[in-house]
Scaffold this motif. Sequence first.
Motif, PDB file in Angstrom:
ATOM      1  N   SER A   1     -19.649  35.330  -8.044  1.00 39.43           N
ATOM      2  CA  SER A   1     -18.505  36.225  -8.258  1.00 39.43           C
ATOM      3  C   SER A   1     -18.931  37.683  -8.237  1.00 39.43           C
ATOM      4  CB  SER A   1     -17.825  35.899  -9.594  1.00 39.43           C
ATOM      5  OG  SER A   1     -18.753  36.074 -10.675  1.00 39.43           O
TER       6      SER A   1
ATOM      7  N   GLN B   1     -18.054  40.673  -5.547  1.00 45.05           N
ATOM      8  CA  GLN B   1     -17.001  41.689  -5.590  1.00 45.05           C
ATOM      9  C   GLN B   1     -17.543  43.085  -5.908  1.00 45.05           C
ATOM     10  OE1 GLN B   1     -14.272  40.951  -8.918  1.00 45.05           O
ATOM     11  NE2 GLN B   1     -15.853  39.629  -9.802  1.00 45.05           N
TER      12      GLN B   1
ATOM     13  N   TYR C   1     -14.778  31.908  -6.062  1.00 43.05           N
ATOM     14  CA  TYR C   1     -13.925  32.511  -7.081  1.00 43.05           C
ATOM     15  C   TYR C   1     -12.765  33.209  -6.384  1.00 43.05           C
ATOM     16  CZ  TYR C   1     -12.480  35.971 -10.562  1.00 43.05           C
ATOM     17  OH  TYR C   1     -11.740  36.763 -11.402  1.00 43.05           O
TER      18      TYR C   1
ATOM     19  N   ALA D   1     -12.901  36.871  -5.875  1.00 41.52           N
ATOM     20  CA  ALA D   1     -14.202  37.463  -5.553  1.00 41.52           C
ATOM     21  C   ALA D   1     -14.140  38.376  -4.337  1.00 41.52           C
ATOM     22  CB  ALA D   1     -15.236  36.369  -5.328  1.00 41.52           C
TER      23      ALA D   1
END
Length: 591
Positions: free
Chosen positions: A316, A319, A339, A342
Amino acid sequence: METASDNVGLSVDPSILGNHIRSQDKKESKRLVRGKAKVILAFTLGVLTILCIAIPLFVMKGDKFERPLYIVELEDVEVANLLAKESGKSVVFNPETAQYKAMLWVIYSDPMKLKVDSENLLQRYGLATMYYATRGEDWDESENWLNGVNECYWYGVKCFGHDQLATNYFYGDSFLDPVTEINLESNNLVSLSLPIEMILLRKLRVLNLSQNKLYTEFPPWIGKMADLRELKLNNNLIHGTLPTAIREIKYLEKLDVSNNVLTGRIRSEIGSLISLRELNVANNPLSSTIPEELYALSKLEVLDFHDTGMRGSISSSLQQLSDLEILDLGENYLEGSIYYGALAPLTKLEAIFLDSNILTGVLPKLFGVELKKISLHNNRFTGSIPDSILFEHKITHLDLSYNSLTGTIPSDLSEANNPRLTHFLIQGNSFIGTLPDGLYSSNMEVLHAANNLLTGTISLAISEMIELTALRIDDNEFTGTVPWTSIIGSIQKLEILGLHNNKYLTGTIPSDIGLLTELRDLALGGNQFDGTIPKSVGLLKNLRHFWVEDLKLTGSVPTSVCDLWEKDLKSFMSDCVELKCTCCTSCGGLS
């Protein structure tokens, strides 16, 4: 009182005196001879000492050795000693090494005749060493290398503050403008080892040796090139691992080592390259997980780990790479779900490739306003096509094939909402319903929807697809007749037409199908087509695969079609029962 003896003078026999004088002369003569002998001996020993210290060299004509000489000039000895200090005596005085040849050139063949205190001596020596270490005599282009031209004008070399377009080459000028760039891409460099003397180019910022024949270990000394901004060694056969010393190149912005044979893992030290904007290690047999430290590279714009044996999951932390424009993690062993949020912060993303992994769950949510290419094929994604994809106005390529996706193809996926969409691939899923008319667009070049559960007819709107090169809707449940007139009259660029195994498509093969002169693959089998094979099929000179098995065709295969074996035809499958075929590769269905 004087005695007689006091007045008596010394008397010497002349013969005795003569003998004495001659004896003294002989002694003096011997002494002088011994002195001269000592001088001669000392001189001889001095010369021998110089000859023992210095190594035998050779005068060069071009790149060839002609006759042996010795370093006897003091200034040449000083240069040799300096170069030996940089490279090591055992290396620079070994006639088999590139360093030896470079020293030889510097001392005897370089028209500049540089002295030990010349500003660009080491820079010129470093370049010459690289030349010999990579078989410079066999380069495709080597203009000005190893001649009197200042090194800033050698092919592929650039210097700081130097006008590369100047016509005055400054022959014999030893001014120092530090070399900042070497670009010898695709120039037939061949080497088993890149020489450490390249670090003598102390201000080098760009090193591009890509697409050559470097069969070397990844340079362990690379960390000493502290000023490097761009390092491109891609498309060689470089082996070994990325050295931990690479973390020392604090200003490195671009690193491309793709298409080599690097092994091992991506170490956490990669996170020290805080200036990095592009990282490409694609197509190397690595075996690693993506280190969490990598996600600290906040300036990263390109991240390419395609086909590198990456394992684990997609963090994740992805991001955090908010400047990312290209993300390629395709053809690895990444697993698990992504995710959902993400990828949402990656608003600058232009292309994402997560294909050929073991990813599960629903398709990730994408909000990249610049998004042009999405490749998620060959995974285990489930669910339907997310709405976030439908209104990506800049998207050109969307590949969701070979997953476990279901539902219908959204009608909003159209030329109006996706005016730049040219490649739409969804084969190998479980989509139901029809192909929406919006997909029959004038921009579409490749439409692959085979191996689904699609129904309905082929729309007359197909005539709008004037740029189409590949249409594959085989292995579905389409019905009705094929709008051949619309296809033949409008789609002149068509190369692949796959309609087989729909079971319920009807009609005949049109007599003017030979007008589709670009056709390479024509798959019509497994339907209800009847009639005969028209002679005009013989006009399809580019045809490679012709499949008309499991149909209701009759008659005989025209000779003109059999003659295609003399062209590019590689497979021809038919029933060989009602249809007589003497040139088919397979009869009675697909095999």
